[in-house]
Design a protein around this motif. Structure first.
Motif, mmCIF file in Angstrom:
data_model
loop_
_atom_site.group_PDB
_atom_site.id
_atom_site.type_symbol
_atom_site.label_atom_id
_atom_site.label_comp_id
_atom_site.label_asym_id
_atom_site.label_seq_id
_atom_site.Cartn_x
_atom_site.Cartn_y
_atom_site.Cartn_z
ATOM 1 N N ALA A 105 0.853 -1.193 0.000
ATOM 2 C CA ALA A 105 0.000 0.000 0.000
ATOM 3 C C ALA A 105 0.884 1.237 0.000
ATOM 4 O O ALA A 105 2.110 1.164 0.135
ATOM 5 C CB ALA A 105 -0.921 -0.005 1.213
ATOM 6 N N THR A 106 0.257 2.397 -0.166
ATOM 7 C CA THR A 106 1.005 3.651 -0.141
ATOM 8 C C THR A 106 1.401 3.989 1.292
ATOM 9 O O THR A 106 0.858 3.446 2.255
ATOM 10 C CB THR A 106 0.168 4.788 -0.724
ATOM 11 O OG1 THR A 106 -1.009 4.968 0.083
ATOM 12 C CG2 THR A 106 -0.254 4.477 -2.157
ATOM 13 N N ILE A 107 2.349 4.904 1.425
ATOM 14 C CA ILE A 107 2.821 5.340 2.744
ATOM 15 C C ILE A 107 2.211 6.699 3.037
ATOM 16 O O ILE A 107 2.269 7.617 2.216
ATOM 17 C CB ILE A 107 4.362 5.421 2.771
ATOM 18 C CG1 ILE A 107 4.960 4.022 2.558
ATOM 19 C CG2 ILE A 107 4.848 6.015 4.083
ATOM 20 C CD1 ILE A 107 6.462 4.028 2.375
ATOM 21 N N TYR A 124 4.095 6.982 -3.008
ATOM 22 C CA TYR A 124 3.649 5.796 -3.731
ATOM 23 C C TYR A 124 4.565 5.527 -4.927
ATOM 24 O O TYR A 124 5.339 6.389 -5.357
ATOM 25 C CB TYR A 124 2.204 5.962 -4.208
ATOM 26 C CG TYR A 124 1.941 7.164 -5.091
ATOM 27 C CD1 TYR A 124 1.887 7.040 -6.476
ATOM 28 C CD2 TYR A 124 1.745 8.427 -4.534
ATOM 29 C CE1 TYR A 124 1.645 8.138 -7.286
ATOM 30 C CE2 TYR A 124 1.499 9.542 -5.331
ATOM 31 C CZ TYR A 124 1.460 9.385 -6.706
ATOM 32 O OH TYR A 124 1.225 10.483 -7.504
ATOM 33 N N ALA A 125 4.452 4.311 -5.437
ATOM 34 C CA ALA A 125 5.244 3.919 -6.599
ATOM 35 C C ALA A 125 4.628 4.503 -7.855
ATOM 36 O O ALA A 125 3.414 4.444 -8.051
ATOM 37 C CB ALA A 125 5.310 2.395 -6.696
ATOM 38 N N GLY A 126 5.457 5.072 -8.710
ATOM 39 C CA GLY A 126 4.953 5.663 -9.937
ATOM 40 C C GLY A 126 4.584 4.642 -10.985
ATOM 41 O O GLY A 126 3.849 4.947 -11.923
ATOM 42 N N SER A 127 5.075 3.423 -10.837
ATOM 43 C CA SER A 127 4.778 2.375 -11.810
ATOM 44 C C SER A 127 4.617 1.054 -11.084
ATOM 45 O O SER A 127 5.472 0.669 -10.280
ATOM 46 C CB SER A 127 5.907 2.265 -12.847
ATOM 47 O OG SER A 127 5.752 1.107 -13.644
ATOM 48 N N ALA A 128 3.531 0.358 -11.367
ATOM 49 C CA ALA A 128 3.273 -0.922 -10.703
ATOM 50 C C ALA A 128 4.271 -1.985 -11.142
ATOM 51 O O ALA A 128 4.528 -2.945 -10.414
ATOM 52 C CB ALA A 128 1.846 -1.382 -10.998
ATOM 53 N N PRO A 134 9.689 -3.812 -2.577
ATOM 54 C CA PRO A 134 8.559 -4.736 -2.737
ATOM 55 C C PRO A 134 7.291 -4.373 -1.990
ATOM 56 O O PRO A 134 6.194 -4.674 -2.465
ATOM 57 C CB PRO A 134 9.129 -6.073 -2.217
ATOM 58 C CG PRO A 134 10.604 -5.934 -2.353
ATOM 59 C CD PRO A 134 10.906 -4.497 -2.123
ATOM 60 N N THR A 135 7.401 -3.738 -0.828
ATOM 61 C CA THR A 135 6.194 -3.501 -0.020
ATOM 62 C C THR A 135 5.469 -2.218 -0.388
ATOM 63 O O THR A 135 4.374 -1.956 0.129
ATOM 64 C CB THR A 135 6.561 -3.442 1.480
ATOM 65 O OG1 THR A 135 7.510 -2.393 1.690
ATOM 66 C CG2 THR A 135 7.128 -4.772 1.952
ATOM 67 N N LEU A 136 6.053 -1.375 -1.243
ATOM 68 C CA LEU A 136 5.413 -0.101 -1.585
ATOM 69 C C LEU A 136 4.368 -0.311 -2.676
ATOM 70 O O LEU A 136 4.625 -0.961 -3.685
ATOM 71 C CB LEU A 136 6.456 0.912 -2.061
ATOM 72 C CG LEU A 136 5.923 2.308 -2.400
ATOM 73 C CD1 LEU A 136 5.369 2.991 -1.153
ATOM 74 C CD2 LEU A 136 7.016 3.172 -3.038
#
Length: 663
Positions: A105-107, A124-128, A134-136
């Motif tokens: 999930a996002t932080i 958050y991660a800009g690209s899945a 790994p956990t972001l």
């Protein structure tokens, strides 16, 4: 065999043994590499749970974090860059930085302090496909313009999803009302017709409604002098920017009419204002959609426009490979223990206004324009741009319909008390609107319970309603006082400008809650056409157990405490309504009698010991709760409330049944 629900709870456990001691030592002691796993405070869900497996909440010292060197932990550095981008001057604070993490999930990052209340930064991660670690998790895209085609498509999906869903029965039935439609609507016009105010003449129309702050900026209003002119043509350019946006939204949704209070009520006609304001409950309930300008402080603040864009946070792994890491500002609108902890909490200037509460509560469908995204609510569910999936979350508009549908009168009383708790924290431009601004909700409660309305209290729930108490301020300089102008009887929460709370009773507690007072008579004197609106007088005649006491005041650490001295019992601290003072009133035979009353701002506060009367209102288990009363200066044959008390039943053993008039 699946675990029973009672065992499906988060558990806290030591760091995972799957990691070697060497890899554990590599975790940053400050931020744990922004990983919710393998920290002494990590919480793990059971395998049966659907939520992410690990979660971690860190509380970091702002000054210590700000001193972290650029060459240090790259995760701390990413956190610092996100804070720098959205929390100006956070480095100089002595507060705390709160970091909330969940696996995949996002932080969420926030900073303590009134300046940043309810503000959160989401990392958050800009690209899945290429997450930095790994956990972001990734985040749903939110358009940077609230007036974009993408945003209007989201609105249409929300509305159509509500209308077409067979499970949204409450949303379909809510619009059926016995009260007539708005008397006037704004025709937003077409290419061949102008914008104008039209008389509905009792006909039904599909329309939007605007919920907004009036504020202090100039606002176009309908008056006796310009009504005829506005009924012919309203130039788009003379409308306040917010009204222009509301008309654009109405047109984009394929509607032709909108109800705007300042235009659809003749503001200098008392009769028209009282008649139409009394119908506000059904006006918002029957609207196709309510447009809530949540982030607009007045008519000059648009709700359509650009939002702040996400920022890119430089981040490289140990091999120097750069990843797409993003951060954006969000408002903490999700309920506590999201997603099932309660209704969403839209944030903005409108949420502090008293009139807007019933517009929110009574709308069948409502669209909140906040600073960071759109939030849609109906009587069944809510959706927002950061969480667009349609689910049956609790909502504020569903509060009364669900209580009524439960067929439990107690649920309706609880809904009313929870609404009043919120309402009492909000502000009114005109203090005398305290009752009118909640009369739409009162009308719904009266229809559901068939109970008499007694100046903000209900005959069917009188004992519980009488026991409201003030949420006292934490500092000595922010105390409450009695009102300069009479607005409501002392037994009503509306007699003060203060946040109040009730002792909300569950089903089990209601069974042991026994009223000890009986209502012998009541009277209220409405001043206008709205029977649930402004009043000029009100009283209750009660019969119940009473005992005489002495009220003592004492100052502790700059704040005043008040305790009861009752013969044969220990001291009982009361919850006072506001600062209290002793005073003398003349009795019928001309003698002076010492008593206690609510203090005014110009009163001198000092220590005193003065006689009061205690009235037991209700008993539960071995406790009794009641009112502390002083002789009324307005009517020497009556009593006025100054606070509440709760004590063991032994404290009021020697009571006398007495008839009292409360004013």
């Amino acid at each position: 065999m699946p675990l029973p629900k009672s065992l499906r709870r988060p558990v806290r456990r030591a760091a995972s043994s799957s990691l070697t001691g060497q890899s554990q030592r590599k975790k940053c002691r400050t931020c744990n590499n922004l990983d919710p796993r393998d920290h002494t405070s990590s919480i793990y869900q059971t395998e049966a749970a659907k939520e992410p497996r690990a979660s971690l909440n860190l509380v970091l010292d702002a000054l210590s974090l700000a001193k972290t060197k650029q060459s240090g932990c790259r995760f701390c550095n990413a956190l610092i860059l996100a804070l720098d981008a959205f929390f100006e001057n956070w480095r100089g604070t002595r507060g705390r930085v709160n970091v909330v993490m969940k696996e995949n999930a996002t932080i969420k990052v926030s900073v303590d302090g009134q300046r940043w209340k309810n503000e959160t930064v989401e990392i958050y991660a800009g690209s899945a496909s290429r997450t930095p670690w790994p956990t972001l998790g990734t985040a749903h895209h939110i358009p940077v313009d609230s007036g974009s085609d993408e945003t209007f498509d989201f609105i249409r999906r929300c509305i159509q999803g509500c209308i077409a869903n067979p499970k949204h029965t409450a949303c379909r039935f809510a619009s059926k009302s016995s009260i007539s439609a708005p008397k006037r609507l704004v025709d937003v016009g077409r290419s061949s017709s102008p914008i104008r105010i039209m008389d509905t003449e009792g006909r039904s129309f599909q329309y939007a409604a605007l919920s907004h702050c009036w504020g202090s900026s100039p606002l176009l209003t309908t008056r006796k002098s310009n009504w005829a002119e506005l009924a012919v043509n309203i130039s788009f350019s003379v409308l306040p920017p917010l009204f222009q946006d509301a008309i654009i939204i109405t047109r984009q949704l394929g509607l032709r009419y909108i109800w705007i209070d300042s235009l659809c009520i003749i503001q200098d006609s008392l009769r028209d204002w009282e008649t139409e304001s009394f119908k506000m409950g059904s006006i918002y309930q029957n609207s196709y959609i309510t447009i809530s300008a949540t982030n607009s402080g007045d008519g000059s603040a648009r709700c359509l426009g650009e939002r702040r864009k996400p920022v890119k946070i430089p981040f490289q792994n140990t091999t120097g490979k750069e990843f797409a890491l993003r951060a954006r500002k969000i408002l903490d609108h999700l309920p506590d223990n999201a997603p099932n902890g309660g209704p969403a909490k839209p944030i903005g200037p409108l949420t502090s206004r008293a009139w807007a509460l019933q517009e929110h509560v009574l709308s069948t469908r409502i669209l909140h324009y906040t600073a960071t995204e759109l939030l849609f609510e109906c009587n069944t569910s809510y959706r927002c741009e950061c969480m667009p999936e349609r689910k049956a979350y609790p909502t504020t508009p569903s509060l009364i319909p669900k209580a009524v549908a439960s067929k439990k009168t107690g649920a309706v009383w609880e809904a009313w008390q929870r609404i009043i708790e919120q309402y009492s924290t909000r502000h009114l431009t005109v203090p005398g609107d305290k009752f009118p601004a909640i009369s739409g909700i009162a009308s719904k409660i009266r229809k559901a319970t068939h109970s008499d309305y007694l100046a903000g209290l209900w005959k069917g729930n009188l004992a519980s309603d009488l026991l409201w108490h003030v949420s006292l301020p934490t500092s000595a300089s922010s105390g409450h006082f009695a009102l300069d102008t009479w607005r409501a009887p002392s037994f009503s929460w509306a007699s003060l400008d203060a946040a109040v709370t009730f002792n909300i009773l569950d089903d089990e507690e209601r069974e042991i809650f026994v009223p000890t007072v009986s209502l012998l008579a009541s009277s209220t004197a409405p001043t206008g056409f709205n029977p649930l609106g402004t009043i000029s007088d009100a009283s209750l005649t009660l019969r119940g157990p009473t005992t005489s006491a002495t009220l003592c005041s004492e100052q502790n650490h700059g704040k005043w405490d008040y305790t009861l001295m009752i013969k044969g019992t220990s001291m009982i601290q009361i919850t006072h309504d506001c600062m209290l003072v002793e005073t003398d009133v003349k009795t019928e035979d001309g003698r002076e009698q010492r008593t206690v009353r609510r203090g005014q701002p110009n009163d001198l506060s000092r220590q005193f010991k003065a006689p009061v009367l205690c009235l037991g209102v209700a008993r539960y288990d071995n406790f009794i709760a009641g009112l502390v009363l002083g002789v009324s200066e307005r009517n020497i044959l009556a009593w006025e409330r100054v606070g509440t008390f709760a004590a063991g039943t032994e404290a009021l053993q020697n009571t006398q049944e007495q008839e009292l008039i409360l004013v």
